[in-house]
Write a protein that holds these residues in place. Structure first.
Motif, PDB file in Angstrom:
ATOM      1  N   GLY A  32       0.809  -1.219   0.000  1.00 13.93           N
ATOM      2  CA  GLY A  32       0.000   0.000   0.000  1.00 13.93           C
ATOM      3  C   GLY A  32       0.839   1.264   0.000  1.00 13.93           C
ATOM      4  N   TYR A  33       2.026   1.198  -0.574  1.00 13.75           N
ATOM      5  CA  TYR A  33       2.946   2.345  -0.696  1.00 13.75           C
ATOM      6  C   TYR A  33       3.242   3.009   0.643  1.00 13.75           C
ATOM      7  CZ  TYR A  33       2.536   1.608  -5.649  1.00 13.75           C
ATOM      8  OH  TYR A  33       2.590   1.025  -6.880  1.00 13.75           O
ATOM      9  N   ILE A  34       3.644   2.197   1.610  1.00 13.16           N
ATOM     10  CA  ILE A  34       4.120   2.750   2.879  1.00 13.16           C
ATOM     11  C   ILE A  34       5.646   2.737   2.874  1.00 13.16           C
ATOM     12  CG2 ILE A  34       2.055   2.183   4.232  1.00 13.16           C
ATOM     13  CD1 ILE A  34       3.657  -0.227   5.358  1.00 13.16           C
ATOM     14  N   TYR A  35       6.222   3.607   3.687  1.00 12.64           N
ATOM     15  CA  TYR A  35       7.683   3.786   3.698  1.00 12.64           C
ATOM     16  C   TYR A  35       8.340   3.102   4.892  1.00 12.64           C
ATOM     17  CZ  TYR A  35       7.346   6.979  -0.205  1.00 12.64           C
ATOM     18  OH  TYR A  35       7.126   7.505  -1.451  1.00 12.64           O
ATOM     19  N   LYS A  36       7.705   2.056   5.374  1.00 13.35           N
ATOM     20  CA  LYS A  36       8.259   1.348   6.533  1.00 13.35           C
ATOM     21  C   LYS A  36       9.340   0.373   6.070  1.00 13.35           C
ATOM     22  CE  LYS A  36       6.777  -1.403  10.491  1.00 13.35           C
ATOM     23  NZ  LYS A  36       8.007  -2.169  10.466  1.00 13.35           N
ATOM     24  N   ASP A  37      10.323   0.132   6.942  1.00 12.54           N
ATOM     25  CA  ASP A  37      11.289  -0.915   6.631  1.00 12.54           C
ATOM     26  C   ASP A  37      10.653  -2.278   6.934  1.00 12.54           C
ATOM     27  OD1 ASP A  37      11.188  -0.712   9.337  1.00 12.54           O
ATOM     28  OD2 ASP A  37      13.315  -0.255   9.636  1.00 12.54           O
ATOM     29  N   GLY A  38      11.320  -3.344   6.502  1.00  8.61           N
ATOM     30  CA  GLY A  38      10.753  -4.666   6.714  1.00  8.61           C
ATOM     31  C   GLY A  38      11.747  -5.571   7.406  1.00  8.61           C
ATOM     32  N   GLN A  39      11.243  -6.573   8.112  1.00  7.67           N
ATOM     33  CA  GLN A  39      12.151  -7.555   8.703  1.00  7.67           C
ATOM     34  C   GLN A  39      11.492  -8.927   8.800  1.00  7.67           C
ATOM     35  OE1 GLN A  39      13.347  -6.228  12.586  1.00  7.67           O
ATOM     36  NE2 GLN A  39      11.423  -5.180  12.957  1.00  7.67           N
ATOM     37  N   ALA A  40      12.328  -9.933   8.894  1.00 12.47           N
ATOM     38  CA  ALA A  40      11.828 -11.300   9.037  1.00 12.47           C
ATOM     39  C   ALA A  40      12.803 -12.086   9.885  1.00 12.47           C
ATOM     40  CB  ALA A  40      11.681 -11.955   7.666  1.00 12.47           C
TER      41      ALA A  40
ATOM     42  N   GLU B 244       8.500 -17.959  13.562  1.00  9.14           N
ATOM     43  CA  GLU B 244       8.749 -17.044  12.458  1.00  9.14           C
ATOM     44  C   GLU B 244       8.039 -15.719  12.724  1.00  9.14           C
ATOM     45  OE1 GLU B 244       8.359 -17.377   7.630  1.00  9.14           O
ATOM     46  OE2 GLU B 244       6.640 -17.941   8.826  1.00  9.14           O
ATOM     47  N   ARG B 245       8.695 -14.634  12.389  1.00  9.44           N
ATOM     48  CA  ARG B 245       8.036 -13.330  12.429  1.00  9.44           C
ATOM     49  C   ARG B 245       8.347 -12.605  11.129  1.00  9.44           C
ATOM     50  NH1 ARG B 245       8.430  -7.897  13.480  1.00  9.44           N
ATOM     51  NH2 ARG B 245       6.706  -7.045  14.686  1.00  9.44           N
ATOM     52  N   VAL B 246       7.295 -12.159  10.455  1.00 12.82           N
ATOM     53  CA  VAL B 246       7.451 -11.479   9.174  1.00 12.82           C
ATOM     54  C   VAL B 246       6.749 -10.129   9.282  1.00 12.82           C
ATOM     55  CG1 VAL B 246       6.780 -11.513   6.732  1.00 12.82           C
ATOM     56  CG2 VAL B 246       7.538 -13.616   7.851  1.00 12.82           C
ATOM     57  N   ASP B 247       7.451  -9.070   8.914  1.00 13.98           N
ATOM     58  CA  ASP B 247       6.861  -7.733   8.984  1.00 13.98           C
ATOM     59  C   ASP B 247       7.241  -6.954   7.730  1.00 13.98           C
ATOM     60  OD1 ASP B 247       6.074  -5.171   9.564  1.00 13.98           O
ATOM     61  OD2 ASP B 247       7.378  -4.910  11.315  1.00 13.98           O
ATOM     62  N   ASN B 248       6.256  -6.723   6.879  1.00  6.58           N
ATOM     63  CA  ASN B 248       6.459  -5.898   5.678  1.00  6.58           C
ATOM     64  C   ASN B 248       7.640  -6.414   4.829  1.00  6.58           C
ATOM     65  OD1 ASN B 248       5.887  -3.754   3.943  1.00  6.58           O
ATOM     66  ND2 ASN B 248       7.299  -2.363   4.988  1.00  6.58           N
ATOM     67  N   MET B 249       7.602  -7.705   4.504  1.00  8.42           N
ATOM     68  CA  MET B 249       8.729  -8.307   3.777  1.00  8.42           C
ATOM     69  C   MET B 249       8.356  -8.752   2.362  1.00  8.42           C
ATOM     70  SD  MET B 249      11.789  -8.189   4.817  1.00  8.42           S
ATOM     71  CE  MET B 249      12.789  -9.518   4.174  1.00  8.42           C
ATOM     72  N   ASP B 250       7.306  -8.187   1.810  1.00  3.24           N
ATOM     73  CA  ASP B 250       7.007  -8.481   0.415  1.00  3.24           C
ATOM     74  C   ASP B 250       8.088  -7.794  -0.425  1.00  3.24           C
ATOM     75  OD1 ASP B 250       4.188  -9.279  -1.226  1.00  3.24           O
ATOM     76  OD2 ASP B 250       5.669  -8.102  -2.320  1.00  3.24           O
ATOM     77  N   PHE B 251       8.883  -8.595  -1.119  1.00  5.96           N
ATOM     78  CA  PHE B 251      10.068  -8.073  -1.809  1.00  5.96           C
ATOM     79  C   PHE B 251       9.992  -8.519  -3.266  1.00  5.96           C
ATOM     80  CE2 PHE B 251      15.031  -8.155  -1.724  1.00  5.96           C
ATOM     81  CZ  PHE B 251      15.080  -6.848  -2.192  1.00  5.96           C
TER      82      PHE B 251
END
Lengths: 179, 557
Positions: B259-267, B286-293
Motif C-alpha cells: 500500500g505504498y508505505i515507507y516502513k522498513d521490513g524484517q523477518a 517465524e516473524r514477518v513484517d512488511n517483507m514483500d520483496f
C-alpha cells in the motif's frame, strides 16, 4: 597439391567419424551430475563424490509431504538390512523439501527410523540436473557410478522390481526386462 | 594460378574446420544428453448449472514442457521449451497462448569456481531475501536471466554472486523493469579450520545482501530506486541437537503490495530440532513484517517475487485435509510450529508386532502488532511510515491454526493403515478474500492398504470434514487398485452432503488410471473437479470447477 589436401580431408573426416563412434559409446554411460547438496550436519556434499566401493547405489528423490515417497522408503527400509547383506547396496535419499519443511527432514527421518544417507536439495538443483519431474523418482547406479535404471512413482510391490535390478547390477548381469 | 590458390586455401580452411570439429566431438564425446518431459491436457465438458464450471472456447486445452541438459564433467548446458496451447483453466494467464525457450544456460566449473550464464535458480540461506525457483504445477517460475558466479577459495568458505532479471512469463527481458543483484557468503567453521574438523559442535555462519533497482517516474510517490535487503544466519549442530536461525532486514520499499508505505521490513525464522532414532522433535518460530520483496514494485499475485517466506504449517496431502490451506502473508505474520515423531517399538503393547509410528503437529499463525505512527494517521496509510510494531508482541487476529495427529500402523504382512485427525482454523479473509470469514473444521482420515498378492494392493481412503462454516460437511471415499510396477486404477467421490442448500449437495466423482514403465508415466482421468485452492510449498492458486477428461504424461530419459 589439391589431391594431397583432399586426402588429408578424407583422413580427417574418417578420424572424425571414428571418434564419433567412440563418443557414442561413451555417451551411453551417464554419470551422476555434479551438484552441491546439504548434509544433515549442515556440511556441503558434492554429488560427484557419491560412491559405494564398486557396489550398487540407489538415489531416491523424496519429500516429507510426498506420501508415495514415504511408502517407498518405508518399503525399502523394511528390507534394507537384507539387501545390504546380499548385494552391498547403499540407498541415498535426496529430500527436495524447501525452507518450509526442510527443518523437519532430520527429525522426520529419525522418526521413521530410516538409516539411509540423507541429503537436502532445498532449491531443486540436483532434481533439475537429474531431470526429475516429480517425486518419488529412484535411480539405480552401478559400481562405476553410472546411472543404469530409473523409475518414477511408487506402488506397494515396486520395491521387488527395484531389488531384482539391484541384484542384477551387483552381479554384473544385464538388467532384467521390466515385467 | 589465382583460382588454384583460392581452391587450396578453401580446402585448407575446410580441413582446419573439420579437424576442429573432430577434436570438439572428442571433447564433447564423454558427455551425455538427458531430459525430461511433461504434458497435461484437459477436455472440458459442461456439467449441471450447480457446479459453476466453465468450458473454455477451445474446449480442449493442453500445455507442456521439455528440458534438455548436456553434461560433461565440469561443463553443462541446457534449455527448456514450454508451450501453452492454451494453459489449463486456473493457470496464471500470463503464459496463455504462448511458446518459447524461456530457460537456457551454460555452466562450467573450474577449481572451485562455477560460472552460469543464462537462466538459473538460486537461494541464499533459507530464502528470506532471495530465492528463485520453479513450481511447474502452479505456474510459478521466477528464474533469473543473467550471470551467477559461485566460488569456494578455500575449504568451507563459499561465495555466490548473482545479477540479472527475473522471468515474467514470456515477456522480453528488456521490458522487465526490475534488476536484481545479490551476494552471499557462508563459512563452515568445521571445514574451514582444520583443527575444528573433529569438533563435536558444528557451526555454519552466513550472510547475504540483495538489491533491486527499478526506475521511478511516479508523480505521487518519491520512490527509492535502489532497495537493499540483508540477512544473517547461523546454524549450530551438536550431536542430536540442531539449531538454526536467519534474520533479514529490508529498507523501505513502497509497493502495490504494502500500500505504498515507507516502513522498513524484517523477518526472523528460527528452528530447533532434537532427534535420535525413533524419536524427533522440531520447534520453529517465524516473524514477518512488511517483507514483500519484488523486483517490480507494481507486481501482483505471484509475479516478480525476490524472496521466499516459508509457511510454518504442515503440508497436507489428503484432499479434505488440504481443503483450507494457508499461504504465507508477506506483509505481516507471526507463527510457531511444533512437531513430534515417535516410534513405539515392535513387540511392545502399543507397538504390536511391527511397531507404531506417531506424528503430532501443531501450528499457529497470527497477525503482527500494528500501532498508529501518530494519533492522526491511520495504520497503513499510503505515503507514511505505515505503522509501528512491537517485535515481540503477537497480533490478536488468528490467521491459521492446525493441530493434527497421524498414526501409522502395520498390523500384519498384508494390512496396514494410517489414521489422521486434525483441527484447522483458517482465516479466509486473509488467505482467500475479505468477507470469506473464518472456518473451523475437524477432519478425520483413515487410509488402509490391503496387500492382495506381492504385487497387487488395494488402497482405500475414507475422509470426513465437518464444519459449521463455508459449505459445511464433506465426505470423501477413494479406492485404488495397483498392480506393481506398472498399473493403477482409482475411483473416488467427494460429496458435499452437508451443504445447507439441497441443490448444492453435489458429488464430485473421478475415475483415473495410470501406466508407469520405468521413468515414463501416463495417466488419464475422467470426472468433476471442485473449485478450490491448489497449493504447493505455501504458494497457492485458485482452480476453477471443471468437468471432463484429463491426460497427463511425464517422462525422463
Amino acid at each position: 597439391m589439391t589431391k594431397k589436401l583432399m586426402l588429408a580431408v578424407a583422413a580427417l573426416l574418417f578420424s572424425m567419424l571414428f571418434s564419433n563412434v567412440s563418443a557414442q559409446d561413451n555417451a551411453k554411460s551417464r554419470k551422476i551430475p555434479s551438484v552441491d547438496l546439504k548434509g544433515l550436519d549442515g556440511g556441503k556434499v558434492n554429488t560427484s563424490t557419491f560412491s559405494n566401493n564398486g557396489k550398487p547405489m540407489v538415489i531416491s528423490f523424496w519429500a516429507t509431504w510426498c506420501k508415495p515417497c514415504i511408502e517407498e522408503l518405508n518399503a525399502i527400509s523394511e528390507n534394507y538390512i537384507d539387501w545390504q547383506k546380499e548385494t552391498g547396496v547403499k540407498v541415498i535419499a535426496i529430500s527436495i523439501d524447501d525452507a518450509k519443511t526442510s527443518a523437519r527432514v532430520g527429525t522426520f527421518v529419525n522418526g521413521k527410523g530410516w538409516t539411509y544417507e540423507i541429503y537436502g536439495d532445498p532449491n531443486g538443483d540436483f532434481k533439475r540436473a537429474m531431470n526429475v519431474n516429480n517425486p518419488p523418482h529412484a535411480f539405480l547406479i552401478n559400481g562405476n557410478g553410472e546411472i543404469v535404471w530409473q523409475h518414477v512413482g511408487f506402488a506397494e510391490g515396486n520395491e521387488k522390481e527395484l531389488y531384482e535390478m539391484i541384484k542384477a547390477v551387483a552381479a554384473g548381469k544385464p538388467l532384467p526386462e521390466s515385467k | 594460378m589465382k583460382t588454384k590458390n583460392i581452391k587450396r586455401s578453401f580446402a585448407l580452411a575446410v580441413a582446419i574446420a573439420i579437424s576442429t570439429l573432430g577434436s570438439m566431438a572428442q571433447t564433447l564425446g564423454g558427455g551425455s544428453i538427458h531430459g525430461n518431459f511433461e504434458a497435461n491436457g484437459q477436455y472440458y465438458m459442461p456439467a449441471s448449472k450447480y457446479y459453476a464450471d466453465s468450458v473454455p472456447n477451445e474446449k480442449m486445452l493442453g500445455a507442456g514442457f521439455a528440458n534438455f541438459i548436456y553434461a560433461n564433467d565440469n561443463f553443462s548446458a541446457g534449455f527448456r521449451y514450454e508451450t501453452y496451447m492454451n494453459s489449463l483453466l486456473g493457470f496464471p494467464q500470463g503464459y496463455s497462448n504462448n511458446s518459447g525457450i524461456p530457460y537456457r544456460f551454460i555452466t562450467y566449473k573450474n577449481e572451485g569456481l562455477e560460472v552460469t550464464a543464462g537462466n538459473f535458480y538460486e537461494q541464499f540461506g533459507s530464502g528470506l531475501i532471495y530465492r528463485t525457483y520453479e513450481e511447474r504445477g502452479l505456474g510459478y517460475d521466477n528464474a533469473m536471466e543473467g550471470l551467477r558466479i559461485k566460488y569456494s577459495p578455500v575449504n568451507g568458505v563459499y561465495f555466490k554472486g548473482i545479477i540479472g532479471k527475473e522471468r515474467l512469463y514470456f515477456n522480453a527481458i528488456y521490458t522487465i523493469p526490475g534488476l536484481v543483484r545479490g551476494f552471499d557468503g557462508e563459512v563452515n567453521l568445521n571445514e574451514a579450520i582444520s583443527s575444528w574438523a573433529e569438533h563435536k559442535t558444528k557451526i555454519i555462519i552466513g550472510g547475504s545482501f540483495v538489491s533491486k533497482y527499478q526506475t521511478s517516474n511516479d508523480p505521487f510517490h518519491v520512490l527509492p530506486v535502489n532497495v537493499g535487503a540483508s540477512a544473517g544466519r547461523l546454524n549450530i549442530i551438536r550431536g542430536n541437537l540442531n539449531l538454526s536461525g536467519e534474520y533479514a532486514y529490508k529498507i523501505n520499499d513502497p509497493s502495490a503490495s504494502n500500500g505504498y508505505i515507507y516502513k522498513d521490513g524484517q523477518a526472523l525464522l528460527v528452528n530447533a530440532n532434537y532427534s535420535k532414532k525413533g524419536f524427533g522433535i522440531t520447534l520453529s518460530a517465524e516473524r514477518v513484517d512488511n517483507m514483500d520483496f519484488r523486483a517490480d514494485r507494481n507486481a501482483k499475485q505471484i509475479d516478480q517475487m525476490i524472496n521466499f517466506l516459508p509457511v510454518l504449517a504442515k503440508q497436507h496431502t489428503y484432499a479434505l485435509a488440504a481443503f483450507y490451506p494457508y499461504a504465507s502473508q508477506a506483509n505481516g505474520e507471526m507463527g510457531v510450529q511444533a512437531e513430534l515423531f515417535y516410534i513405539f517399538k515392535p513387540n511392545t503393547f502399543l507397538g504390536g508386532k511391527y511397531g507404531t509410528n506417531i506424528d503430532v503437529n501443531y501450528s499457529q499463525t497470527q497477525s503482527i502488532d500494528r500501532q498508529q505512527i501518530n494519533s492522526s494517521t491511520a495504520v497503513g496509510k499510503e505515503n507514511t511510515k505505515g505503522y509501528t510494531s512491537n517485535f515481540f508482541k503477537i497480533g490478536k487476529e488468528v490467521y491459521f491454526h492446525d493441530i493434527n495427529m497421524e498414526v501409522t500402523k502395520k498390523v500384519s504382512k498384508t494390512f496396514k493403515f494410517v489414521a489422521t485427525y486434525m483441527n484447522i482454523i483458517c482465516n479466509r479473509d486473509i488467505t482467500v478474500a475479505p468477507g470469506d470469514g473464518t472456518v473451523n473444521a475437524q477432519v478425520a482420515v483413515l487410509e488402509m492398504f490391503f496387500k492382495v498378492t506381492d504385487k497387487k494392493t488395494i488402497r482405500t481412503e475414507m475422509q470426513h470434514l465437518s464444519t459449521m462454516q463455508d459449505q459445511k460437511n464433506w465426505a470423501m471415499g477413494l479406492i485404488e487398485y495397483t498392480i506393481a510396477p506398472h498399473l493403477y486404477v482409482a475411483a473416488l467421490d467427494l460429496y458435499n452432503y452437508g451443504n445447507p442448500d439441497k441443490n448444492y449437495q453435489l458429488h464430485y466423482p473421478n475415475l483415473s488410471a495410470g501406466f508407469t514403465k520405468n521413468a515414463n508415466r501416463f495417466a488419464i482421468g475422467y470426472g468433476k473437479q471442485r473449485a478450490g485452492i491448489f497449493c504447493v510449498g505455501g504458494l497457492c492458486r485458485q482452480v476453477p470447477a471443471s468437468n471432463g477428461i484429463t491426460l497427463s504424461i511425464t517422462s525422463s530419459f
